[in-house]
Design an enzyme around this catalytic site. Structure first.
Site, PDB file in Angstrom:
ATOM      1  N   GLU A 367      38.896  33.490  51.951  1.00 51.53           N
ATOM      2  CA  GLU A 367      38.182  34.189  50.871  1.00 51.53           C
ATOM      3  C   GLU A 367      37.363  33.177  50.063  1.00 51.53           C
ATOM      4  OE1 GLU A 367      39.981  36.383  47.318  1.00 51.53           O
ATOM      5  OE2 GLU A 367      39.443  38.076  48.569  1.00 51.53           O
ATOM      6  N   HIS A 398      56.970  31.126  70.651  1.00 50.11           N
ATOM      7  CA  HIS A 398      57.303  32.211  71.585  1.00 50.11           C
ATOM      8  C   HIS A 398      56.293  33.348  71.501  1.00 50.11           C
ATOM      9  CE1 HIS A 398      61.128  30.226  72.337  1.00 50.11           C
ATOM     10  NE2 HIS A 398      61.149  29.992  71.040  1.00 50.11           N
ATOM     11  N   LYS A 522      34.621  47.937  49.312  1.00 48.58           N
ATOM     12  CA  LYS A 522      35.321  48.720  48.277  1.00 48.58           C
ATOM     13  C   LYS A 522      34.457  49.913  47.866  1.00 48.58           C
ATOM     14  CE  LYS A 522      37.619  44.779  46.082  1.00 48.58           C
ATOM     15  NZ  LYS A 522      37.679  43.960  44.894  1.00 48.58           N
TER      16      LYS A 522
HETATM   17  O1  F6P Z   1      39.248  42.258  46.710  1.00 52.13           O
HETATM   18  C1  F6P Z   1      39.518  40.902  46.660  1.00 52.13           C
HETATM   19  C2  F6P Z   1      40.220  40.538  45.384  1.00 52.13           C
HETATM   20  O2  F6P Z   1      39.330  40.605  44.329  1.00 52.13           O
HETATM   21  C3  F6P Z   1      40.864  39.173  45.461  1.00 52.13           C
HETATM   22  O3  F6P Z   1      39.989  38.157  45.199  1.00 52.13           O
HETATM   23  C4  F6P Z   1      41.958  39.316  44.458  1.00 52.13           C
HETATM   24  O4  F6P Z   1      42.939  38.313  44.598  1.00 52.13           O
HETATM   25  C5  F6P Z   1      42.454  40.706  44.787  1.00 52.13           C
HETATM   26  O5  F6P Z   1      41.293  41.428  45.109  1.00 52.13           O
HETATM   27  C6  F6P Z   1      43.199  41.389  43.675  1.00 52.13           C
HETATM   28  O6  F6P Z   1      42.417  41.481  42.516  1.00 52.13           O
HETATM   29  P1  F6P Z   1      43.039  41.811  41.114  1.00 52.13           P
HETATM   30  O7  F6P Z   1      44.000  40.725  40.764  1.00 52.13           O
HETATM   31  O8  F6P Z   1      41.893  41.894  40.169  1.00 52.13           O
HETATM   32  O9  F6P Z   1      43.751  43.123  41.242  1.00 52.13           O
END
Ligand code: F6P
Length: 559
Positions: A367, A398, A522
């Site tokens: 990421e 394994h 998203k």
């Molecule tokens: O969608 C990726 C992300 O933004 C990550 O970078 C982050 O760790 C995760 O989602 C959770 O985000 P949050 O802590 O804002 O819920």
């Protein structure tokens, strides 16, 4: 930076390209016979860790050129800028100050006119108060019974770090306190949570809502299911308002950089823990997001974890590049990815306690550095983060080691193991058995990296073998030995990888602290959910998506 000043046009990069052409056909076995003492020449120690980089396909002059490349990328200044709190996260225009979370209380770090250390330690003190209350059996649920189960609801950085560390330090659970079990639920489909809700007693279950943004749908869906479960079971579905208020106060803790969103959701301000926009989600286990860790191992051990990370921060800042562990680890990766075309990387811990370490690193590395645009918006004409995955080494032997030994892919491997284990097992007979198992595990760790390096040459005899039994070897690997796996060495190990990621990002000129690549998915998922629920608007989608939605609707209609 214009195309012509990009790092791949630098003299050091060009020299490395020419040098790689000479090194490409050199087998690791011959590198070991060129000079004696290769292990010593390519091994460094620091912060309770031993880093053996001798099984990489490089020579002294390779490393010298890579160090020159790091200097051309102005790495020393970048390290100082990171730790001084400058705005190194360019696309979001803010510092990335996870190192501030592990500064000792007497330190001072003035960021944009304000010393951040008092706030950091104020949060640690608030965490400590919560942990002590739980461990004293004084944190009581709405019916007055002490909390026995804590469920962390979070995903990504709000899950993987705490999950990995809590598991790794299970031996450090304090025995003389009221016992609280820690659990994690991350998946948006509710699989983990559904299981907990059938097994746990609502009267004694506390939920920690961990979300930097407090907008992550995965976490908020789990949170809302948990809230309804508690309300139904303890507050007559919310009809009993007095109990309802107690449920909200006593069964939820919030951890976020957005206090107003926590309040909106209903978290009592006394049970809100804050962190700051300048801490990236995947770099956040060192503060309030680490609450589940502190609840599992106690605050003293949590502070040891911070001390280990801080030791690595100082090593990273103060050690010359040629002896600097994160720098050398990063340079080995750069050499493999950019000059030897090794674009897969496997993380192989030889210690069951590190079961989640590879998953944690998958987020940290991919990421952070899974980017293809430089800080100036140019497309990177070179490769960046390799595909990284892993598994406990003994289990992976394994499962996918067949590919490492005889497949067609070149894979860089990190072998990780503690040198000592089981010293604290009380019963002498059990201790002897477990120590023998540890010895067996260490032997496998060393043997596997040796076979990956030597191939058939590892065999005592050179009797002819059919081709399906041949091993070509020559897979590059790093071996990382911890003196012991303790809160302190674990802190150093994690910080080592955090800084490795930063070094690589600096050389690749990419931003390791943003993650814009996850946003589009998203957004489209939100739209798709609306279409799925309303059955309207599918005609605007592509043929495959439409077909898949049809399968779902037909199945729903049939039931
Ligand atoms: O969608 C990726 C992300 O933004 C990550 O970078 C982050 O760790 C995760 O989602 C959770 O985000 P949050 O802590 O804002 O819920």
């Amino acid at each position: 930076m214009s195309q012509s000043t990009m790092i791949h046009h630098s003299p050091a990069w060009q020299r490395l390209v020419a040098h790689a052409a000479d090194m490409r056909d050199v087998h690791l076995t011959s590198l070991f016979t060129e000079h004696s003492g290769r292990h010593a020449r390519f091994t460094r120690r620091g912060a309770g860790l031993t880093l053996d980089l001798s099984k990489h396909r490089w020579r002294d002059e390779t490393l010298a050129m890579l160090l020159e490349l790091a200097r051309e990328a102005d790495l020393e200044r970048a390290i100082a800028r990171l730790q001084n709190g400058e705005r190194v996260n360019l696309s979001e225009d803010r510092p990335a100050l996870h190192t501030a979370l592990r500064l000792p209380p007497e330190a001072r770090l003035v960021v944009e006119g304000e010393d951040v250390v008092p706030d950091v330690h104020d949060t640690l003190a608030r965490m400590q108060a919560m942990v002590e209350k739980c461990h004293a059996g004084q944190w009581r649920g709405a019916t007055g019974r002490p909390i026995t189960d804590v469920v962390n609801l979070g995903v990504g950085g709000s899950d993987l770090g705490p999950l990995m560390v809590t598991h790794a330090l299970a031996d450090y659970r304090p025995r003389d306190v009221h016992q609280v079990d820690i659990h994690f639920a991350s998946t948006m489909d509710g699989s983990q949570l559904a299981d907990y809700l059938t097994r746990f007693n609502p009267a004694t279950t506390l939920f920690v809502l961990s979300s930097k943004s407090f907008t992550t749908i995965d976490t908020l869906s789990n949170a809302s299911t948990a809230r309804d479960w508690l309300m139904t079971r303890l507050a007559d579905g919310g009809q009993d308002t007095e109990m309802g208020e107690l449920v909200m106060r006593q069964h939820f803790v919030g951890v976020s950089a957005k206090p107003e969103k926590m309040s909106e959701w209903g978290i009592d301000p006394r049970h809100q823990l804050r962190f700051w926009e300048w801490v990236g989600g995947r770099y956040s286990l060192w503060g309030a997001i680490g609450l589940p860790i502190a609840l599992a191992v106690g605050m003293e051990n949590f502070r040891e974890l911070l001390a280990g990370a801080h030791e690595m921060d100082r090593h990273f800042r103060d050690t010359p590049l040629e002896d600097n562990l994160p720098v050398l680890l990063a340079l080995a990766g750069i050499w493999n990815v950019n000059f030897l075309d090794v674009r897969a990387h496997s993380i192989l811990p030889y210690d069951g306690r590190l079961e989640y370490f590879a998953s944690y690193l998958e987020q940290l590395e991919m990421e952070s550095n899974g980017k293809s645009v430089t800080n100036d918006g140019e497309i990177t004409p070179y490769s960046t983060c390799p595909v990284l995955w892993g598994q406990l080494g003994p289990n992976a032997q394994h499962a996918f080691y067949q590919l490492l030994h005889q497949g067609t892919q070149a894979v860089e491997c990190d072998f990780i193991a503690p040198v000592r284990r089981y010293d604290r097992v009380e019963d002498p007979a059990t201790r002897a058995h477990l120590k023998a198992q540890h010895r067996l595990t260490l032997a496998n760790c060393i043997a596997q990296s040796r076979v990956l390096m030597l191939g058939d040459e590892a065999l005592p005899s050179d009797a002819p073998r059919p081709s399906h039994k041949r091993y070509r070897g020559n897979q590059p690997s790093t071996t990382l030995l911890l003196d012991r796996l303790t809160p302190r060495t674990l802190g150093s190990l994690i910080a080592l990888y955090e800084h490795k990621v930063f070094v690589q990002a600096t050389i690749w000129d990419i931003n390791p602290f943003d993650q814009w690549g996850v946003e589009l998915g998203k957004q489209i998922a939100t739209e798709t959910e609306q279409i799925l629920a309303s059955r309207r608007g599918a005609e605007a989608l592509d043929d495959s998506s439409r077909g898949l939605l049809d399968v779902v609707w037909q199945a729903q209609d049939a039931t």
